[in-house]
Design an enzyme around this catalytic site. Structure first.
Site, mmCIF file in Angstrom:
data_model
loop_
_atom_site.group_PDB
_atom_site.id
_atom_site.type_symbol
_atom_site.label_atom_id
_atom_site.label_comp_id
_atom_site.label_asym_id
_atom_site.label_seq_id
_atom_site.Cartn_x
_atom_site.Cartn_y
_atom_site.Cartn_z
ATOM 1 N N ILE A 13 37.391 39.080 8.940
ATOM 2 C CA ILE A 13 36.937 39.731 7.765
ATOM 3 C C ILE A 13 35.973 41.389 7.550
ATOM 4 O O ILE A 13 37.173 42.508 6.850
ATOM 5 C CB ILE A 13 35.445 39.401 7.152
ATOM 6 C CG1 ILE A 13 35.043 38.141 7.630
ATOM 7 C CG2 ILE A 13 34.620 40.550 5.647
ATOM 8 C CD1 ILE A 13 33.756 37.766 6.795
ATOM 9 N N SER A 126 24.682 35.917 6.107
ATOM 10 C CA SER A 126 25.442 34.288 5.726
ATOM 11 C C SER A 126 24.827 33.909 4.601
ATOM 12 O O SER A 126 23.428 33.749 4.861
ATOM 13 C CB SER A 126 26.121 33.615 6.605
ATOM 14 O OG SER A 126 26.402 32.911 6.219
ATOM 15 N N TYR A 151 23.370 29.668 14.773
ATOM 16 C CA TYR A 151 23.956 30.433 14.929
ATOM 17 C C TYR A 151 22.851 30.646 13.320
ATOM 18 O O TYR A 151 23.003 31.928 12.786
ATOM 19 C CB TYR A 151 25.435 30.427 14.189
ATOM 20 C CG TYR A 151 25.785 30.968 12.812
ATOM 21 C CD1 TYR A 151 27.209 31.665 13.755
ATOM 22 C CD2 TYR A 151 26.535 31.133 11.601
ATOM 23 C CE1 TYR A 151 27.220 32.582 12.983
ATOM 24 C CE2 TYR A 151 26.494 31.167 10.479
ATOM 25 C CZ TYR A 151 27.291 32.755 11.478
ATOM 26 O OH TYR A 151 27.856 33.460 10.255
ATOM 27 N N LYS A 155 20.973 34.643 12.383
ATOM 28 C CA LYS A 155 21.533 35.883 10.695
ATOM 29 C C LYS A 155 20.196 35.958 10.310
ATOM 30 O O LYS A 155 19.730 37.340 9.986
ATOM 31 C CB LYS A 155 22.473 35.096 10.023
ATOM 32 C CG LYS A 155 24.127 34.493 10.022
ATOM 33 C CD LYS A 155 24.581 36.161 10.412
ATOM 34 C CE LYS A 155 25.703 36.240 10.894
ATOM 35 N NZ LYS A 155 26.795 37.499 11.254
ATOM 36 N N GLY A 291 24.332 18.216 8.312
ATOM 37 C CA GLY A 291 24.086 19.435 8.448
ATOM 38 C C GLY A 291 24.944 20.134 7.003
ATOM 39 O O GLY A 291 24.442 20.657 7.057
HETATM 40 P P1 NAD Z 1 35.615 37.237 13.534
HETATM 41 O O1 NAD Z 1 35.467 36.129 15.288
HETATM 42 O O2 NAD Z 1 37.126 37.110 12.811
HETATM 43 O O3 NAD Z 1 35.085 38.741 13.874
HETATM 44 C C1 NAD Z 1 34.346 38.984 14.819
HETATM 45 C C2 NAD Z 1 34.787 40.571 15.578
HETATM 46 O O4 NAD Z 1 33.655 40.401 16.235
HETATM 47 C C3 NAD Z 1 36.078 39.932 16.762
HETATM 48 O O5 NAD Z 1 36.735 40.528 16.339
HETATM 49 C C4 NAD Z 1 35.341 39.628 17.825
HETATM 50 O O6 NAD Z 1 36.703 39.992 18.328
HETATM 51 C C5 NAD Z 1 34.165 40.966 17.315
HETATM 52 N N1 NAD Z 1 32.793 40.126 19.011
HETATM 53 C C6 NAD Z 1 32.216 39.553 19.035
HETATM 54 N N2 NAD Z 1 30.909 40.079 19.541
HETATM 55 C C7 NAD Z 1 31.687 41.283 19.964
HETATM 56 C C8 NAD Z 1 31.109 41.726 21.055
HETATM 57 N N3 NAD Z 1 29.642 42.055 21.355
HETATM 58 N N4 NAD Z 1 31.810 43.278 21.177
HETATM 59 C C9 NAD Z 1 32.776 44.005 20.913
HETATM 60 N N5 NAD Z 1 33.410 42.520 19.759
HETATM 61 C C10 NAD Z 1 32.827 41.801 19.731
HETATM 62 O O7 NAD Z 1 34.530 36.444 12.971
HETATM 63 P P2 NAD Z 1 34.856 37.264 10.997
HETATM 64 O O8 NAD Z 1 35.000 35.942 10.444
HETATM 65 O O9 NAD Z 1 35.649 38.336 11.020
HETATM 66 O O10 NAD Z 1 33.077 36.999 11.173
HETATM 67 C C11 NAD Z 1 32.785 38.748 10.930
HETATM 68 C C12 NAD Z 1 30.780 38.684 10.715
HETATM 69 O O11 NAD Z 1 30.767 37.900 9.487
HETATM 70 C C13 NAD Z 1 29.993 37.991 11.419
HETATM 71 O O12 NAD Z 1 29.172 38.040 11.788
HETATM 72 C C14 NAD Z 1 29.963 36.588 10.684
HETATM 73 O O13 NAD Z 1 28.999 35.776 11.486
HETATM 74 C C15 NAD Z 1 30.250 36.873 9.467
HETATM 75 N N6 NAD Z 1 29.874 35.893 8.554
HETATM 76 C C16 NAD Z 1 31.391 35.309 8.870
HETATM 77 C C17 NAD Z 1 31.606 33.916 8.119
HETATM 78 C C18 NAD Z 1 33.002 33.469 7.827
HETATM 79 O O14 NAD Z 1 32.679 32.245 7.095
HETATM 80 N N7 NAD Z 1 34.199 34.176 7.927
HETATM 81 C C19 NAD Z 1 30.512 34.154 6.815
HETATM 82 C C20 NAD Z 1 29.518 34.243 6.486
HETATM 83 C C21 NAD Z 1 29.465 35.455 7.236
HETATM 84 C C1 WQD Z 2 33.955 23.724 3.581
HETATM 85 C C2 WQD Z 2 33.204 22.144 2.813
HETATM 86 C C3 WQD Z 2 32.744 20.510 4.057
HETATM 87 C C4 WQD Z 2 36.364 20.987 6.330
HETATM 88 C C5 WQD Z 2 30.093 27.480 7.123
HETATM 89 C C6 WQD Z 2 28.752 28.268 7.973
HETATM 90 C C7 WQD Z 2 28.881 29.160 7.327
HETATM 91 C C8 WQD Z 2 29.901 29.803 6.797
HETATM 92 C C9 WQD Z 2 31.105 28.793 6.057
HETATM 93 C C10 WQD Z 2 29.637 31.579 8.949
HETATM 94 C C11 WQD Z 2 32.154 22.027 3.113
HETATM 95 C C12 WQD Z 2 33.792 20.490 3.565
HETATM 96 C C13 WQD Z 2 35.478 20.762 5.598
HETATM 97 C C14 WQD Z 2 37.028 19.337 6.636
HETATM 98 C C15 WQD Z 2 35.200 19.091 4.677
HETATM 99 N N1 WQD Z 2 30.346 30.855 8.073
HETATM 100 N N2 WQD Z 2 35.192 20.114 5.188
HETATM 101 N N3 WQD Z 2 36.223 18.739 5.741
HETATM 102 O O1 WQD Z 2 30.073 24.362 5.648
HETATM 103 O O2 WQD Z 2 29.873 26.084 3.849
HETATM 104 O O3 WQD Z 2 29.931 27.159 6.340
HETATM 105 O O4 WQD Z 2 31.483 28.375 7.798
HETATM 106 O O5 WQD Z 2 28.446 32.574 8.071
HETATM 107 O O6 WQD Z 2 27.412 29.571 8.274
HETATM 108 O O7 WQD Z 2 28.152 26.947 8.272
HETATM 109 O O8 WQD Z 2 31.972 25.368 5.004
HETATM 110 O O9 WQD Z 2 34.385 25.790 5.574
HETATM 111 O O10 WQD Z 2 33.106 24.079 7.143
HETATM 112 O O11 WQD Z 2 32.575 23.931 4.663
HETATM 113 O O12 WQD Z 2 35.544 17.843 3.789
HETATM 114 O O13 WQD Z 2 37.987 19.011 7.233
HETATM 115 O O14 WQD Z 2 34.377 21.753 3.425
HETATM 116 O O15 WQD Z 2 31.652 19.605 4.398
HETATM 117 O O16 WQD Z 2 31.443 21.066 2.224
HETATM 118 P P1 WQD Z 2 30.632 26.008 5.571
HETATM 119 P P2 WQD Z 2 33.045 25.420 5.799
#
Ligand code: NAD
Ligand code: WQD
Length: 330
Positions: A13, A126, A151, A155, A291
């Site tokens: 992101i 999140s 995790y 948050k 979960g």
């Molecule tokens: P990502 O792992 O691709 O990006 C996180 C980045 O942070 C990575 O590039 C990693 O190298 C860097 N990083 C981690 N710890 C570090 C540290 N101590 N020092 C320096 N760099 C560090 O993940 P993302 O999907 O881009 O997620 C970004 C943020 O959004 C995270 O905080 C994640 O929890 C949050 N988030 C992600 C999702 C999702 O589904 N991808 C959903 C909700 C929230």
């Molecule tokens: C989406 C849906 C699964 C895989 C997680 C984290 C959440 C956030 C985003 C960071 C669900 C279903 C999945 C598979 C399936 N991350 N599924 N078969 O669970 O909404 O959220 O990622 O903050 O914190 O918990 O996302 O993409 O894992 O699942 O049926 O092989 O797909 O059951 O309903 P989720 P997901």
């Protein structure tokens, strides 16, 4: 040009947000130790924006290292804090790793922002903070339920740290980010084995997996599978720039949902991928995943009113770009 420190800016992101910040005239400064991404994203950003990007290969939990970053950069308008670990299952196996990095990096950042008089922070939260909400679509004032994983707990705790600090903050509560930049030059390069739905679908499409197991079809939803709010990562990235503009002009503390407001079932997501890319995805129905919550999707009124943000990209565009990334990624 206003400098914005982007921790985790080489990640999934973060890299998309760096591109959008640049497009709107900010100067992003990346801090990323590449613990969960690769240099490919930095190179991809540079190709997209057509110039070099400033990047510090520094661990955000390292106060001495971060102090040097602040000293070198001088005046910084705000920080966007992505750096954290994000693998839900791993957080259950090794919670301490998640507490140390996710809270540790925010703690160091807040201390140094205070020392250097940097007043604005956007935090990657999140929708997991809500657990299974009592009312759908979920609004920002819904209570936090007990976290489903360490995790998720990080948050919730980080949002609490922001509330207690003197800094101006926006917590953006992302729903389910999917897809990639249309150039396919940046994306999710994480080392984690994918456990999210769309990366698993793309792995099936490319032949890395034989099929996808749908986790349960006996939920109380129209087709029995879980419902989520899948948001295109480019839309999500744009919300950060709007949030930073807003915070600079409206000091305070805020939390916003960032989702489309549309609930999509697992089976609908599979079908949408098939239709967007003209491919067949092999799947079978399996047991529920522990979960998992039954359904969640965003009420987007507050973010639309305050930031003027709403999702623009379609699910089809997201699914197409996810497939393009799978074919080109690291
Ligand atoms: P990502 O792992 O691709 O990006 C996180 C980045 O942070 C990575 O590039 C990693 O190298 C860097 N990083 C981690 N710890 C570090 C540290 N101590 N020092 C320096 N760099 C560090 O993940 P993302 O999907 O881009 O997620 C970004 C943020 O959004 C995270 O905080 C994640 O929890 C949050 N988030 C992600 C999702 C999702 O589904 N991808 C959903 C909700 C929230
Ligand atoms: C989406 C849906 C699964 C895989 C997680 C984290 C959440 C956030 C985003 C960071 C669900 C279903 C999945 C598979 C399936 N991350 N599924 N078969 O669970 O909404 O959220 O990622 O903050 O914190 O918990 O996302 O993409 O894992 O699942 O049926 O092989 O797909 O059951 O309903 P989720 P997901």
């Amino acid at each position: 040009m206003k400098k914005i420190l982007v921790t985790g800016g080489a990640g999934y992101i973060g890299s998309h947000t760096v591109v959008e910040l640049t497009a709107l005239g900010y100067t992003p400064i990346i801090v990323d130790n590449l613990c969960n991404t690769t240099i490919q994203n930095i190179e991809g950003i540079e190709k997209i924006i057509g110039k070099k990007i400033k990047w510090h290969n520094t661990d955000c939990t390292d106060k001495v290292g971060m102090d040097k970053v602040f000293a070198e950069e001088g005046t910084i308008e705000g920080a966007i804090h992505f750096a954290a670990y994000k693998a839900v299952e791993e957080s259950v196996q090794n919670p301490q790793k998640y507490y140390d990095n996710n809270m540790g990096s925010l703690k160091v950042l807040l201390e140094l922002m205070c020392k250097n008089k940097v007043k604005n922070i956007i935090f990657s939260s999140s929708c997991t903070v809500y657990g299974m909400p009592d009312v759908l679509p979920v609004t920002e004032d819904a209570p936090f339920k007990k976290a489903e994983s360490p995790y998720g707990e990080t948050k919730q705790i980080c949002e609490g740290m922001l509330k207690e600090d003197t800094v101006n903050s926006v917590a953006l509560r992302y729903f389910n980010p999917i897809g990639s930049h249309p150039s396919a030059l940046i994306g999710d390069c994480s080392a984690d084995k994918p456990s999210n739905l769309v990366p698993i679908i793309t792995e099936v499409a490319i032949g890395k997996r034989e099929k996808i197991t749908v986790f349960g079809d006996d939920y109380n939803t129209p087709d029995g599978t879980c419902i989520r709010d899948y948001i295109h990562v480019v839309d999500l990235a744009k919300s950060h720039v709007l949030a930073m503009n807003f915070l600079i002009n409206n000091p305070g503390k805020y939390a916003f949902n960032v989702g489309t407001g549309i609930g999509i079932s697992v089976l609908d997501a599979v079908k949408a991928f098939e239709k967007a890319n003209n491919l067949k995805i092999n799947f079978s129905i399996g047991p529920r995943r522990s979960g998992d919550i039954e359904q969640i999707y965003a009420n987007g009124s507050f973010v639309k009113n305050k930031l003027g943000w709403e999702a623009k990209e379609t699910l089809e565009q997201a699914m197409k770009s996810a497939w393009e990334w799978e074919k080109l990624k690291c």
